[in-house]
Each structure stands twice: as C-alpha cells, then as structure tokens.
Design a protein around this motif. Structure first.
Motif, mmCIF file in Angstrom:
data_model
loop_
_atom_site.group_PDB
_atom_site.id
_atom_site.type_symbol
_atom_site.label_atom_id
_atom_site.label_comp_id
_atom_site.label_asym_id
_atom_site.label_seq_id
_atom_site.Cartn_x
_atom_site.Cartn_y
_atom_site.Cartn_z
ATOM 1 N N UNK A 127 -4.088 12.198 3.274
ATOM 2 C CA UNK A 127 -5.080 11.409 3.104
ATOM 3 C C UNK A 127 -4.839 10.035 3.424
ATOM 4 N N UNK A 128 -5.871 9.194 4.116
ATOM 5 C CA UNK A 128 -5.571 7.745 4.422
ATOM 6 C C UNK A 128 -5.359 6.697 3.081
ATOM 7 N N UNK A 129 -4.184 6.243 2.608
ATOM 8 C CA UNK A 129 -3.987 5.439 1.786
ATOM 9 C C UNK A 129 -4.533 3.991 1.835
ATOM 10 N N UNK A 130 -4.624 3.339 3.095
ATOM 11 C CA UNK A 130 -4.676 2.082 3.342
ATOM 12 C C UNK A 130 -4.667 1.763 4.737
ATOM 13 N N UNK A 131 -5.686 0.520 4.924
ATOM 14 C CA UNK A 131 -5.759 -0.011 6.221
ATOM 15 C C UNK A 131 -5.036 -1.277 6.088
ATOM 16 N N UNK A 132 -4.069 -1.664 6.941
ATOM 17 C CA UNK A 132 -3.314 -2.867 7.029
ATOM 18 C C UNK A 132 -3.330 -3.687 8.196
ATOM 19 N N UNK A 187 0.950 -1.286 -0.123
ATOM 20 C CA UNK A 187 -0.034 0.093 0.139
ATOM 21 C C UNK A 187 0.896 1.253 -0.051
ATOM 22 N N UNK A 188 0.693 2.272 -1.041
ATOM 23 C CA UNK A 188 1.582 3.485 -0.857
ATOM 24 C C UNK A 188 1.382 4.220 0.449
ATOM 25 N N UNK A 189 2.405 5.109 0.764
ATOM 26 C CA UNK A 189 1.942 5.885 1.891
ATOM 27 C C UNK A 189 3.125 5.549 2.875
ATOM 28 N N UNK A 215 -0.903 9.538 2.730
ATOM 29 C CA UNK A 215 -0.220 10.129 1.824
ATOM 30 C C UNK A 215 0.628 11.286 2.359
ATOM 31 N N UNK A 216 1.897 11.189 2.190
ATOM 32 C CA UNK A 216 2.823 12.313 3.122
ATOM 33 C C UNK A 216 2.500 13.769 2.514
ATOM 34 N N UNK A 217 2.049 14.014 1.392
ATOM 35 C CA UNK A 217 1.498 15.312 1.017
ATOM 36 C C UNK A 217 0.190 15.792 1.185
ATOM 37 N N UNK A 218 -0.915 14.853 1.058
ATOM 38 C CA UNK A 218 -2.211 15.151 1.191
ATOM 39 C C UNK A 218 -2.668 14.628 2.477
ATOM 40 N N UNK A 270 -8.309 13.135 8.633
ATOM 41 C CA UNK A 270 -8.453 11.956 7.579
ATOM 42 C C UNK A 270 -8.880 10.525 8.061
ATOM 43 N N UNK A 271 -8.028 10.388 9.182
ATOM 44 C CA UNK A 271 -8.333 9.064 9.905
ATOM 45 C C UNK A 271 -9.776 8.936 10.473
ATOM 46 N N UNK A 272 -10.242 10.008 10.933
ATOM 47 C CA UNK A 272 -11.755 9.966 11.584
ATOM 48 C C UNK A 272 -12.439 9.813 10.503
ATOM 49 N N UNK A 273 -12.489 10.199 9.230
ATOM 50 C CA UNK A 273 -13.443 10.168 8.060
ATOM 51 C C UNK A 273 -13.084 8.570 7.621
ATOM 52 N N UNK A 274 -12.122 8.101 7.470
ATOM 53 C CA UNK A 274 -11.721 6.865 7.059
ATOM 54 C C UNK A 274 -12.446 5.486 8.217
ATOM 55 N N UNK A 275 -12.339 6.087 9.490
ATOM 56 C CA UNK A 275 -12.916 5.178 10.410
ATOM 57 C C UNK A 275 -14.224 4.923 10.297
ATOM 58 N N UNK A 276 -14.855 6.348 10.239
ATOM 59 C CA UNK A 276 -16.191 6.305 10.228
ATOM 60 C C UNK A 276 -16.885 5.614 9.093
ATOM 61 N N UNK A 277 -16.056 5.555 7.848
ATOM 62 C CA UNK A 277 -16.548 4.745 6.780
ATOM 63 C C UNK A 277 -16.334 3.263 6.978
#
Length: 238
Positions: free
Chosen positions: A175-180, A66-68, A170-173, A85-92
C-alpha cells in the motif's frame, strides 16, 4: 545529502527530515511547506510539518519521516500490486477539491522557456532521441502543441513530480504510505502526472502500466497528451 532536483539539501535525523536552502531558495521552500501542510490535512498519506526555521541567510523545513520504501526500490515481484495501489492513491489525489495551489500550463511553459533560454536543460533528463535535438526545437514543439492540450485540459490536484521515488510503499502490503517532494503540487492537467508515472513504470520497472491505469480508472489514454507532458517536464528543471 542532496535529494531531488531542487537546490535544497536534505538531512535526516531519526524520524525527522530537514530540507535546508540558502536565501535564494526560501520562497520555493516555503511554497513546499504550505503544500505539505495542505496535503496532510486531506487524509491522504503524506508527511507533516514539524517546524519551520528561517533567517536572512536561508530556511529549513522540518517534516516527519514517512514510513515505507521508495517505489524505485521495490522488487519485481511487487510491481503489479504496487501499481494498483499507486493507481488508487493517484486517483484519490486527483479527486481532491479546494486546492489553493495552481500550476497553469502557460506558467509551466514559461518556466521551460526560461530554462531553455539560460541553456540550463539537463541532458540526463532527456531521451536519447531528444538529446539529438536542440532544446529550443523541443520547446517549439511544446508551444505548437499547447493549444491542443489547453482544449482538452482536465484540471485536477496533481502531484507535479509523480515519479516513483516520490511515492513510498509498505514493503509487505504494498500500500502507498506517503507522497513526498510536494514542491510542484497544484491544480494542473491530470496527464501531467499520468505521463510521468507511466513512463517511470516503463523505464524503471520495465512494466506495462495497464494495472496502474486500470486501478486509476482510465480505460483509454491519449498518447498525444502523454507525449506532450513527457516532453515538457524535462525542460522545466534547471
């Protein structure tokens, strides 16, 4: 190299990770494989299964890289945006449905009881305060509090080990790029994730988790549930 808390060994070659185990770990690794397959079909960012190799001696799970960068390596000036970003992804993740995997609280407590019975609790996973107490006492506190937790249970699809190294960004945006590391993914109380993530934000980033909780959509937290799952989790590894 060894990665995570399981007994598997992880290697990387190019864009593929290989997680390998001996015969005793095949069932656990196969369960993780099935979870990776399921999550990769939901649209949430995650690895995909490239191959599965098994024999009488063990097994190897090959997944796409996974990139990031892992959450625990982000610089301080990135923390607030990353928390959102993490809050949004965990909610999803918690909003997903039709998950075939479950982690009933009673089963998790059984696992903790087995670890305690075998005297296998890793003291490095405990707080300074908890290290002053016997693991059996900690387990007794968990068992005593479990009736309350069951009475307010909110079953959702949980990561199961929602610590910063298991979220890539993603170190620039930011945004969460993956859950591992999905070996514990399954339907459980939402606080089993929230408890781990918020304490990680405090311990690893020295951060107030308010931006994370705001993005997640939780106006008020239940400190009793946070404490319960923070105490239970370190008793289940061993």
């Amino acid at each position: 190299m060894d990665v995570g808390e399981s007994d598997a060994t992880v290697y990387r070659r190019g864009d593929v990770f290989a997680k390998c185990c001996d015969a005793s770990g095949v069932a656990e690794l196969a369960a993780e494989r099935d979870r990776v397959v399921w999550l990769s079909g939901t649209g949430l960012p995650s690895a995909t299964v490239v191959d599965w190799i098994s024999s009488a001696d063990g097994a190897c799970l090959l997944t796409s890289a996974v990139p990031g960068v892992s959450g625990d390596s982000l610089p301080a000036d990135a923390h607030e945006r990353a928390m959102r970003s993490l809050g949004v992804v965990l909610r999803e993740l918690h909003a997903l449905t039709d998950c075939p995997f479950e982690r009933p609280l009673a089963k998790v407590i059984e696992t903790a009881a087995d670890v305690v019975r075998r005297d296998a609790v890793n003291p490095n996973f405990l707080t300074d305060e908890w290290r002053l107490r016997r693991p059996a006492e900690l387990l007794a506190e968990v068992v005593a509090e479990s009736a309350y937790i069951e009475s307010v249970l909110e079953p959702v699809v949980c990561h199961g080990d929602a610590c910063l190294p298991n979220f890539l960004f993603d170190p620039l945006t930011l945004e969460v790029t993956g859950l591992i590391d999905l070996g514990r993914l399954g339907v459980a109380d939402r606080y089993s994730d929230l408890a781990l993530t918020t304490i990680q934000l405090h311990d690893e980033w020295s951060a107030d988790p308010a931006p994370f909780l705001d993005a997640y959509g939780l106006a008020e937290v239940d400190p009793r549930r946070l404490h319960f799952f923070r105490l239970l989790d370190p008793l289940t590894w061993g």
